[in-house]
Structures are given as structure tokens and as C-alpha cells.
Design an enzyme around this catalytic site. Structure first.
Site, PDB file in Angstrom:
ATOM      1  N   ASP A 184      65.560 -36.045  34.325  1.00 15.31           N
ATOM      2  CA  ASP A 184      65.822 -37.334  34.983  1.00 15.31           C
ATOM      3  C   ASP A 184      67.322 -37.428  35.261  1.00 15.31           C
ATOM      4  OD1 ASP A 184      65.704 -39.858  36.011  1.00 15.31           O
ATOM      5  OD2 ASP A 184      65.147 -40.859  34.139  1.00 15.31           O
ATOM      6  N   THR A 244      72.409 -34.184  34.286  1.00 18.28           N
ATOM      7  CA  THR A 244      73.859 -34.283  34.322  1.00 18.28           C
ATOM      8  C   THR A 244      74.292 -35.033  35.573  1.00 18.28           C
ATOM      9  OG1 THR A 244      74.134 -32.235  33.075  1.00 18.28           O
ATOM     10  CG2 THR A 244      75.996 -32.954  34.413  1.00 18.28           C
ATOM     11  N   SER A 278      76.588 -25.332  31.634  1.00 18.24           N
ATOM     12  CA  SER A 278      75.662 -24.933  32.693  1.00 18.24           C
ATOM     13  C   SER A 278      76.168 -23.645  33.334  1.00 18.24           C
ATOM     14  CB  SER A 278      75.563 -26.021  33.761  1.00 18.24           C
ATOM     15  OG  SER A 278      74.892 -25.512  34.901  1.00 18.24           O
ATOM     16  N   THR A 338      70.866 -25.395  22.523  1.00 21.37           N
ATOM     17  CA  THR A 338      71.768 -24.854  23.526  1.00 21.37           C
ATOM     18  C   THR A 338      71.279 -25.186  24.934  1.00 21.37           C
ATOM     19  OG1 THR A 338      70.561 -22.761  23.805  1.00 21.37           O
ATOM     20  CG2 THR A 338      72.214 -22.837  22.052  1.00 21.37           C
ATOM     21  N   ASN A 339      72.142 -24.826  25.879  1.00 19.26           N
ATOM     22  CA  ASN A 339      71.787 -24.867  27.293  1.00 19.26           C
ATOM     23  C   ASN A 339      70.937 -23.637  27.632  1.00 19.26           C
ATOM     24  OD1 ASN A 339      71.947 -25.559  30.135  1.00 19.26           O
ATOM     25  ND2 ASN A 339      73.895 -26.555  29.716  1.00 19.26           N
ATOM     26  N   THR A 340      70.789 -23.350  28.912  1.00 22.90           N
ATOM     27  CA  THR A 340      69.984 -22.203  29.355  1.00 22.90           C
ATOM     28  C   THR A 340      70.755 -20.896  29.191  1.00 22.90           C
ATOM     29  OG1 THR A 340      70.783 -22.553  31.607  1.00 22.90           O
ATOM     30  CG2 THR A 340      68.687 -23.583  31.017  1.00 22.90           C
ATOM     31  N   THR A 372      61.514 -27.782  29.034  1.00 23.21           N
ATOM     32  CA  THR A 372      60.544 -26.845  29.604  1.00 23.21           C
ATOM     33  C   THR A 372      59.199 -26.930  28.877  1.00 23.21           C
ATOM     34  OG1 THR A 372      62.365 -25.390  30.236  1.00 23.21           O
ATOM     35  CG2 THR A 372      60.154 -24.432  30.234  1.00 23.21           C
TER      36      THR A 372
END
EC number: 1.3.5.2
Length: 336
Positions: free
Chosen positions: A65, A86, A175, A245-247, A319
Site C-alpha cells: 500500500d 515507500t 531497496s 530485511t528488504n529484498t 509476499t
């Protein structure tokens, strides 16, 4: 069962079109009898973290979102907290399409969205209109065309605009889809950024009469030494929390699968093990001095429990939520 049927339909569509349609439906259903498709009453599992009380430790990660359009819908699903964004100071379209890919066999997603959003002012207006009971996190970033050496200015602009409306603020420097952004995770660049953010936090706390905690979101693609240095900077600058964590850019686990070679960050089950390892290393370095929000590959109660056993006080899903729906939130919360 209902979600499984809906997912079958959505998965026939391009991934980004399916995402946009879901957001539209959440907006359309909100406050009508149709919200019974996702509204659920969950038991209270309160957690005290960063000076805030979360009704349960399961949150929605940033990215789903981006513009704060569906806070009420996610609140109705029973999330303990919802992180929007973000968001950047100015609207930006993000990277060229296609930029979102499902790796269905691995229950993963690759995205190279590039912080597409309608700008911080638009998000703030949406937040002001929303009625919700969960804790709201607002995730902030920098515009793609802002030189990296001026990146702190973008974070400070966003921070000033969202401060009054946020339960906590997440600082996204991890990112992989904004050129140069991850360089802010290292050495003097990180120290300087955190120092400026902390000074702004003190100024805004005095102005608004409330303290809004700051959490730093980091990447999984870090060496042990880099994790140690980040921990030192977090403690030195009195940051309130860390999101891990992030991706990931690593493709080892999904090698040979359809879409595995697409550029971007990989999320979902393939990042589960590495993100949990980063949580564990953070906890070893930080102890109880700083709370950790664990995110990455949480697709079951067991995966959530693993993050918590590694040291996370709160967890986030994204995910896993795409693949399993609101039932995932229910299963985790009920089994805690």
C-alpha cells in the site's frame, strides 16, 4: 477457500495489474458488507515495542500500500501494524514496466518497481482521512533523481511531513531498485544520515509534543562486518529499531526458474533463510538494546516463529500474504 479462489483469478493477470485491481477492490469494499471477504476478529496478543503497544506482532510490510489507500482494509484483516510507502517527497512513476514478476514454484516475487508513488503529500491526505486501530508505520525514501549526496534532504522532507501522523517512521535505504541507495548503509554515509534524522526527530518531537520512533530498514545482502558496523551506527545514534530485511539480489535458490533472471529484488520464501540469519546476527550484536522487526519469507506460523526465535520482536509479511491471503495473519496470530 475464498482467497484461494480469488488468487486463482488474480494469478491469471499480469502481477502488477493484479496488484492494482486488489487495491481498487479493497477501496471499493471498505465500509460495505463486502468487506466480510477479508474482515476477521483476531485474539489480542499485545507487544510493547519502540515505546508503542501493538495489538499483535504481525504487520504488513511496506510496498503493498504505497500511497496509504487501503489502511482501513488492512486494519480490518487484523494486522497489528500496517506500514505504508515507500513514499518520496515528489511523485514519481518508478521504473519501466513490466517490473513485477511471480516465481510461483518458489512462492517468490521479483520486483524492480523503483519507489513508484504519488508523493508524500498525497499519502498524508489519505492517512488523515483513514480510521484505524492498528499502529501505522510510514516508510520513507528518496526520489530517483535526487543525487545520492543530497539523499538526506529527501528523508528529512518526508519525515517532517509524516511525523504527526505516523506511529513509527521506517527509513528505507535498502531497496535495490533506486541507483546508489544501498550505499547509504555503509560507514560515514550511514552515520551522517542517522545523525541528521535523529536531530530532526528531536526537533519534531518538541514541535508536536509526541515521540515518533525511527526504524532503519536494511538489506539481506550484507557481510557480517557490514552488519556489525550498522549495529554500531544504530546504537551510536540512538535509533529506535531495525527492520530486517528488504529484498535480495541473490538468485542462488531460484536459479533456472521462470523469471529468475529478471533484474530487481527477490522476496518471499527464497529469502526466508537469509533474512532470518540477518535477524540472528543483529540480535547477537544488539542484544536487547534495540528491537528488531523481522521480515522476509514469512509464509506460515513456523516461519514467523523462526524469526522470533532468532531475535525479532515483531514480524511483517508481504509476499506470503500475496500467496496465502488474510488467513496467514490469522494463523500466525492464533498460534502465538
Amino acid at each position: 477457500m475464498l482467497y484461494r479462489l480469488a488468487r486463482t483469478g488474480f494469478f491469471q493477470l499480469d502481477a502488477e495489474k493484479a496488484h492494482d485491481l486488489a487495491i481498487k477492490n479493497f477501496q471499493r469494499f471498505n465500509g460495505t458488507p463486502l468487506d466480510l471477504f477479508y474482515r476477521q476478529q483476531l485474539p489480542n496478543r499485545p507487544v510493547e515495542c519502540m515505546g508503542l503497544t501493538f495489538r499483535n506482532p504481525v504487520g504488513l510490510a511496506a510496498g503493498l500500500d504505497k500511497n496509504g489507500e487501503c489502511i482501513e482494509a488492512f486494519d480490518a484483516m487484523g494486522f497489528g501494524f500496517v506500514e505504508v510507502g515507500t513514499v518520496t517527497p515528489r511523485p514519481q512513476p518508478g521504473n519501466d514496466k513490466p517490473r513485477l514478476f511471480r516465481l510461483v514454484e518458489a512462492e517468490g516475487i521479483i520486483n524492480r518497481m523503483g519507489f513508484n508513488n504519488l508523493g508524500v503529500d498525497h499519502l498524508v491526505e489519505n492517512v488523515k482521512k483513514a480510521k484505524f486501530n492498528c499502529v501505522l508505520g510510514i516508510n520513507i525514501g528518496k526520489n530517483k533523481d535526487t543525487p545520492i549526496e543530497n539523499g538526506a534532504e529527501d528523508y528529512l522532507i518526508c519525515m517532517e511531513k509524516v511525523y504527526e501522523y505516523a506511529g513509527y517512521i521506517a527509513v528505507n535505504i535498502s531497496s535495490p531498485n533506486t541507483p546508489g541507495l544501498r550505499s547509504l548503509q555503509y560507514g560515514e554515509a550511514l552515520d551522517e544520515l542517522l545523525s541528521e534524522l535523529k536531530a530532526k526527530q528531536s526537533e519534531l518531537a518538541e514541535k508536536h509534543g509526541k515521540y515518533v520512533p525511527l526504524a532503519l530498514k536494511i538489506a539481506p545482502d550484507l557481510s557480517d562486518d557490514e552488519i556489525t558496523q550498522i549495529c554500531e551506527s544504530l546504537l551510536k545514534n540512538n535509533i529506535d529499531g531495525v527492520i530486517a530485511t528488504n529484498t535480495t539480489l541473490d538468485r542462488t535458490v531460484v536459479e533456472g526458474m521462470k523469471h529468475a533472471n529478471e533484474a530487481g529484488g527477490l522476496s518471499g520464501r527464497p529469502v526466508q533463510s537469509r533474512s532470518t540469519e540477518v535477524v540472528r546476527k543483529l540480535h547477537e550484536a544488539l542484544g536487547d538494546k534495540l528491537p528488531i522487526i523481522g521480515v522476509g519469507g514469512i509464509d506460515s506460523y513456523v516461519a514467523a516463529k523462526e524469526k522470533m526465535m532468532a531475535g525479532a520482536q515483531l514480524v511483517q509479511v508481504y509476499t506470503g500474504f500475496i500467496y496465502h491471503g488474510p488467513g496467514l495473519v490469522r494463523d500466525i496470530v492464533k498460534n502465538l
